[in-house]
Every structure is written in structure tokens, then in C-alpha cells.
Design an enzyme around this catalytic site. Sequence first.
Site, PDB file in Angstrom:
ATOM      1  N   GLU A  92       0.831  -1.216   0.000  1.00 50.72           N
ATOM      2  CA  GLU A  92       0.000   0.000   0.000  1.00 50.72           C
ATOM      3  C   GLU A  92       0.866   1.267   0.000  1.00 50.72           C
ATOM      4  O   GLU A  92       0.804   2.094   0.927  1.00 50.72           O
ATOM      5  CB  GLU A  92      -0.943   0.000   1.207  1.00 50.72           C
ATOM      6  CG  GLU A  92      -1.981  -1.106   1.132  1.00 50.72           C
ATOM      7  CD  GLU A  92      -3.048  -1.044   2.206  1.00 50.72           C
ATOM      8  OE1 GLU A  92      -2.819  -0.423   3.255  1.00 50.72           O
ATOM      9  OE2 GLU A  92      -4.128  -1.630   1.998  1.00 50.72           O
ATOM     10  N   GLU A 121      -5.491  -8.278  -1.010  1.00 48.87           N
ATOM     11  CA  GLU A 121      -6.153  -8.093   0.288  1.00 48.87           C
ATOM     12  C   GLU A 121      -7.622  -7.788   0.037  1.00 48.87           C
ATOM     13  O   GLU A 121      -7.946  -6.921  -0.784  1.00 48.87           O
ATOM     14  CB  GLU A 121      -5.564  -6.911   1.078  1.00 48.87           C
ATOM     15  CG  GLU A 121      -4.217  -7.156   1.664  1.00 48.87           C
ATOM     16  CD  GLU A 121      -3.757  -6.010   2.569  1.00 48.87           C
ATOM     17  OE1 GLU A 121      -4.614  -5.344   3.184  1.00 48.87           O
ATOM     18  OE2 GLU A 121      -2.537  -5.793   2.644  1.00 48.87           O
TER      19      GLU A 121
HETATM   20  C1  BGP Z   1      -4.307  -2.783   4.931  1.00 52.49           C
HETATM   21  C2  BGP Z   1      -2.977  -3.309   5.365  1.00 52.49           C
HETATM   22  C3  BGP Z   1      -3.003  -4.525   6.194  1.00 52.49           C
HETATM   23  C4  BGP Z   1      -4.255  -4.786   6.951  1.00 52.49           C
HETATM   24  C5  BGP Z   1      -5.535  -4.347   6.290  1.00 52.49           C
HETATM   25  C6  BGP Z   1      -6.747  -4.327   7.160  1.00 52.49           C
HETATM   26  O1  BGP Z   1      -4.273  -1.418   4.989  1.00 52.49           O
HETATM   27  O2  BGP Z   1      -2.132  -3.555   4.279  1.00 52.49           O
HETATM   28  O3  BGP Z   1      -1.810  -4.562   6.911  1.00 52.49           O
HETATM   29  O4  BGP Z   1      -4.173  -4.669   8.283  1.00 52.49           O
HETATM   30  O5  BGP Z   1      -5.408  -3.104   5.677  1.00 52.49           O
HETATM   31  O6  BGP Z   1      -6.762  -3.176   7.921  1.00 52.49           O
HETATM   32  P1  BGP Z   1      -7.001  -3.133   9.454  1.00 52.49           P
HETATM   33  O7  BGP Z   1      -6.088  -4.119  10.054  1.00 52.49           O
HETATM   34  O8  BGP Z   1      -6.685  -1.761   9.851  1.00 52.49           O
HETATM   35  O9  BGP Z   1      -8.422  -3.475   9.653  1.00 52.49           O
END
Ligand code: BGP
Length: 482
Positions: free
Chosen positions: A182, A378
Amino acid sequence: MPRKIFPSGFLWGGATAANQCEGAYDSDGRGLSSVDTIPAGPERMRVARGELEMLSPLPGYSYPSHQAIDMYHRYKEDIALFAEMGFKCYRLSIAWTRILPNGDDASPNEAGLAFYESLFNECRKYGIEPLVTIDHFDTPIALIKKYGGWRDRRMIDAYLKYCRAIFTRYKGLVKYWITFNEINMLLHMSFMGAGIVFADGEDKTRTKYTAAHHELLASAEAVRLAHEIMPESKIGCMLAAGQFYPYSCNPDDIYDGLEKDRDNYFFTDIQARGAYPVWALKRIERAGITDLFADGDAETLMNGTVDFIAFSYYCSRCTSTDPEIIAHHSKPGNAVFRSVINPYLKSSEWGWQIDPLGLRITANTLYDRYQKPLFVVENGLGAVDVVDSDGKIHDAYRIEYLRSHLLALRDAITEDGIPVMGFTAWGCIDLVSASSGEMRKRYGMIYVDKGDSGQGSLKRIRKDSFYWYKGVIESDGANLEE
Ligand code: BGP
């Protein structure tokens, strides 16, 4: 009518990041990293944004990621569970400071190298293809102290030293790579994305674009180096995607959406095409930055374009220029992306709006822009799960989220013709949340008995979604409409 299915060879799987699942943050020579010093709790966002300096764990604060789900010691059990679900691919990140504890050490830490080698061999044992993120919100603290993070050009050499160490060691074991997780998050969470703590009165815009330029150069050099050391490798960029929808058809809203999308495309445009777009050069000029490009930078960017476009997708975003709408329909002030609430969509418990069609829209937009294969690395639903009296976790809400998104992705592939390499569900095993630092925001198909205050046996339990996802993979998605 034959049922629509995903293409053969599609890389089905799940995704994690080192700092959110491994734990063992100070074991076997691992050095301290930015993510280790960002506490859970009310100060988290300020630290993650670079507004509050914390360069070491402090007494009185909580750091669930220090133990996380202890995957460092349990990866064999976890990978066996992934294999049982039928994973073809497992996305994970390497912790930079397990390999180079100070970020730029003269020689790598053998214990760190051996750990990932064993993990990759374990994947291979089950025919699971690793997809490795080189830097997932992970800047060595020693380099932050030495250089102030990615605002300094010398970070590029440190990153490439790290890349050389892992490419050389894992050549033949890892084919798919991602340079930065990201990367566009740098503009929003500058400490998390680039190890930057802003000084009082510092010109933040200037610092962010300078750091971005350095990460983009590092990414391009890494692509070149990967292809040189591992000619078979495929190396991608990765953005936090999600289209900005204008709240209304007022041209002001449309233009605002275009500009906000450009905050994200700024990175992938350069990584995919090898040059700054004209509007990006204008942004740099407006920010008063005149010394960004050194000799050879333009060639470096052009010679290091990526092989594929990876992205995370959780939700679409919505934007308005109407002060009334902004005042009454905005997401809470600590949301990562400034966005207004889309009245057509429902939200998760954490206020992330659920928009399956947005995934198809995003995939189409990215492919129209780059004509490079896409990889959804993701996607998933963060929710509170409860272990029922029967000892099971009935997460029908997660199944519904994933089912609707996979149907939209399938249509992007089968109806729109978009080439998509794979889909790795985020947090396939429960892990620590990046934005909140909590354990209770769970994404997994595998439950981990661990709570926010550190309690729990760390036992792994298969959720209902585990069996459901296994069926999806087995049938190449044919069962999604059942
Ligand atoms: C993205 C990241 C991850 C992950 C995901 C979910 O931004 O790459 O590392 O954590 O989001 O977000 P969160 O954990 O804040 O719910």
C-alpha cells in the site's frame, strides 16, 4: 448454462504481514522496526501519521503485535491449515529487521534468513506459492534515527541491500514479489508507510513527495535487481485501492473525486508506466519542490516498471465539496481516508462501507489505466467473532462479504475480460489490526484464541468460513452462487 468459474491456475489464498502475525519481535537478533513502536490505543493514529514521535516501546502503552499470534513459532501448524483449505498461494511479508537488524548491516542475520527459508520450504511442501511483500509498513528504527526515514535518499541503498540479501537467498523458492505494501499510504500514515516523524513547522507536503520519490526509485531498482538475480520472477507494485465516488453529479464533486483518486494513482502510474504523469509534475511544482530529480532518476524509473498491479480492496470511498454534506456525513476524524458516507452502502462495525461492485469497478479502472495483470492481494471483513457454546465460530457475515466480493471479481474476469492472477483474502488467520492495533478486529477463516489484553491460549480454531472457502477453492468458485 455452464456455471461461470475462475480461470485454471488462479492463485487462491490468503495474506498476512510479518508485524501483524509473527510476534517474537525481539527474538533471534531481530532489530526494532517502526511497527513495533506504534502502540494500540488512542495515540496510535497520531504516531502512525508521524505527528507524535515514539521510537521505542514505552512503559504504560500496549503493543499486541509484540506477541501477535506467535506465528514465528507456529508457522508449520498454520501453513498446514492453509494447505487444508486448499491454498495455492500465501502472501506474507519479510520483516526487514530480521534480515538486517539495523536496516543496513554489512552482513545479514543468518537466523532471520533461515526462518523464512524454512517457512518457504514449508509452503513448497504443500505446493503453495509464496507471494512476498518486501516492505509491509516496516522501516527499521535504526534507519529512522540515522536518516529520518524515507525523506532521505540514502534509504534507497539500505533497501536495496536488504533486497539483494533476500533475492539471493530465496532465488528458486519465491517467484512472486511486491516492493511496498500500500505505497500510497505514505501520504496518509507517513510514519507507518515511510518512517517519517514530522518536525514542528515542517512542510509536510514537500516531505511526503520527497519520500514518495525515494520509495518509487527504490521500487524501480528492486524490480531491476529482481529480474537480474531471478529472471523468472514477477514483481509487482501494491496500492490501497478503492475508487472515490462523487457524492453528486455536481462537476465540483466529480473533479474532487478525480483529484483524490490521483493521490493513489500517483504511485502506481509511475510504477506501471515508468514516468511521472503531467499532473503529478505539476503537483511537485506547486509544492515548490525543485530538486527532486537527481541525474539518472528518470532512467531508473523507466527501467523498473512492474510486472503486475497488486491491490487491496476493502471499500469504495465517497467525496463531496458541499460543506453541508461534509459537516453532516463525514466519517470519523481518525479514518485513514477522508471520505463522506455513501448513503447507498452499509458499513462494517468499524465503519468501512461494504461495496462488492466497487471491486469490479476498481479492477476495471486499474486495467483500463495500465493494461497489466491485476492481483487482489487483500480483501476481507474485519469483525468481532464470538466462540459459540458449541465451540465453533459461525461467521456467516464474513462468508457473505467474501462471497459477494468474489462474485464481483469473477464477473470482472469472465464478463469484462480483466486478467486477474489471484486473490489472497486478508488476514486468513486472525491477526493484529494495522489501523487499530487490536486483536478483536478479526478477518480470519482461522480463529486465534488471543484477546486485546494478551489473554488466550493462542489455539487455532477453524471458523465456518474456513470450510466455505475450502469449497470455493475446490470448485474454482462454482459454488459461489449456491
Ligand atoms: C491494509 C494493510 C493490512 C491490513 C488491512 C486491514 O491497509 O495492508 O496490513 O491490516 O489493511 O486493515 P485493518 O487491520 O486496519 O483493519
